[in-house]
Design a protein around this motif. Structure first.
Motif, mmCIF file in Angstrom:
data_model
loop_
_atom_site.group_PDB
_atom_site.id
_atom_site.type_symbol
_atom_site.label_atom_id
_atom_site.label_comp_id
_atom_site.label_asym_id
_atom_site.label_seq_id
_atom_site.Cartn_x
_atom_site.Cartn_y
_atom_site.Cartn_z
ATOM 1 N N GLY A 46 0.793 -1.227 0.000
ATOM 2 C CA GLY A 46 0.000 0.000 0.000
ATOM 3 C C GLY A 46 0.817 1.264 0.000
ATOM 4 O O GLY A 46 2.002 1.256 0.314
ATOM 5 N N PRO A 47 0.163 2.365 -0.361
ATOM 6 C CA PRO A 47 0.877 3.639 -0.461
ATOM 7 C C PRO A 47 1.126 4.268 0.913
ATOM 8 O O PRO A 47 0.291 4.204 1.802
ATOM 9 N N CYS A 48 2.308 4.846 1.064
ATOM 10 C CA CYS A 48 2.677 5.589 2.259
ATOM 11 C C CYS A 48 3.259 6.917 1.819
ATOM 12 O O CYS A 48 3.774 7.038 0.715
ATOM 13 N N LYS A 49 3.185 7.895 2.700
ATOM 14 C CA LYS A 49 3.735 9.217 2.376
ATOM 15 C C LYS A 49 5.258 9.154 2.269
ATOM 16 O O LYS A 49 5.849 9.817 1.431
ATOM 17 N N TYR A 50 5.875 8.354 3.113
ATOM 18 C CA TYR A 50 7.327 8.212 3.109
ATOM 19 C C TYR A 50 7.692 6.796 2.702
ATOM 20 O O TYR A 50 7.008 5.846 3.076
ATOM 21 N N PRO A 51 8.809 6.613 1.975
ATOM 22 C CA PRO A 51 9.158 5.273 1.494
ATOM 23 C C PRO A 51 9.659 4.317 2.575
ATOM 24 O O PRO A 51 9.654 3.121 2.367
ATOM 25 N N VAL A 52 10.084 4.844 3.726
ATOM 26 C CA VAL A 52 10.587 3.977 4.790
ATOM 27 C C VAL A 52 9.991 4.405 6.121
ATOM 28 O O VAL A 52 9.920 5.589 6.424
ATOM 29 N N GLN A 53 9.560 3.414 6.898
ATOM 30 C CA GLN A 53 9.208 3.648 8.291
ATOM 31 C C GLN A 53 10.250 2.897 9.105
ATOM 32 O O GLN A 53 10.496 1.718 8.863
ATOM 33 N N VAL A 54 10.880 3.584 10.061
ATOM 34 C CA VAL A 54 11.994 2.986 10.778
ATOM 35 C C VAL A 54 11.812 3.124 12.284
ATOM 36 O O VAL A 54 11.257 4.109 12.760
ATOM 37 N N GLY A 55 12.254 2.096 13.008
ATOM 38 C CA GLY A 55 12.230 2.110 14.468
ATOM 39 C C GLY A 55 13.601 1.729 15.014
ATOM 40 O O GLY A 55 14.374 1.028 14.350
ATOM 41 N N PHE A 56 13.899 2.224 16.199
ATOM 42 C CA PHE A 56 15.195 1.958 16.837
ATOM 43 C C PHE A 56 14.946 1.407 18.228
ATOM 44 O O PHE A 56 14.005 1.834 18.902
ATOM 45 N N SER A 57 15.818 0.479 18.683
ATOM 46 C CA SER A 57 15.693 -0.007 20.052
ATOM 47 C C SER A 57 17.045 -0.408 20.613
ATOM 48 O O SER A 57 17.991 -0.694 19.878
ATOM 49 N N ALA A 58 17.107 -0.406 21.935
ATOM 50 C CA ALA A 58 18.269 -0.899 22.681
ATOM 51 C C ALA A 58 17.698 -1.698 23.847
ATOM 52 O O ALA A 58 16.720 -1.285 24.457
ATOM 53 N N THR A 59 18.303 -2.827 24.155
ATOM 54 C CA THR A 59 17.716 -3.718 25.148
ATOM 55 C C THR A 59 17.956 -3.248 26.584
ATOM 56 O O THR A 59 19.013 -2.701 26.911
#
Length: 131
Positions: A46-59
């Motif tokens: 499906g279409p999104c406004k931005y080409p990448v959705q990104v998340g960051f984590s540290a345990t």
């Protein structure tokens, strides 16, 4: 003369927040490692406004203090924000979208220069993987 303007922002819509999408990403996504990061990614339908959705984590296990976890995530987001444009242009040209999650796996907080180098390697790998 027209100039292509690069935007170095990191908007709310670019952040991976949806719990359902994150669960799907970890269940069905592909993964690779670039020390100190473990990268999980998957194409988005499906279409999104931005080409990448990104998340960051540290345990929490490796970094029991929230201050340290927040610092790691902040460094990663900043390095991503400054270098994402080439991947965005590549995905836009192919009209594709990605969901990406970066998990910090080292036991020490790396300096920004190291994080920046590793994020650039990750961006190139993502670009090759989605070609």
């Amino acid at each position: 003369m027209l100039f292509a303007i690069k935007t170095y922002s990191f908007k709310k819509e670019e952040r991976l927040k949806s719990r359902k999408l994150i669960e799907t990403l970890f269940r069905e996504g592909k993964a690779f490692s670039v020390f100190p990061y473990r990268v999980v990614y998957m194409p988005l339908p499906g279409p999104c406004k931005y080409p990448v959705q990104v998340g960051f984590s540290a345990t929490t296990r490796r970094f029991p203090h929230a201050v340290d976890r927040n610092r790691i995530k902040r460094l990663g987001r900043e390095a991503w924000r400054l270098q994402k444009q080439e991947l965005y242009d590549h995905l836009r040209s192919e009209s594709r979208q990605l969901a990406v999650f970066l998990i910090y796996t080292d036991k020490k907080i790396a300096p920004f220069s190291v994080v920046q180098d590793k994020i650039s390697v990750i961006l190139r790998k993502l670009q090759k993987a989605e070609s």
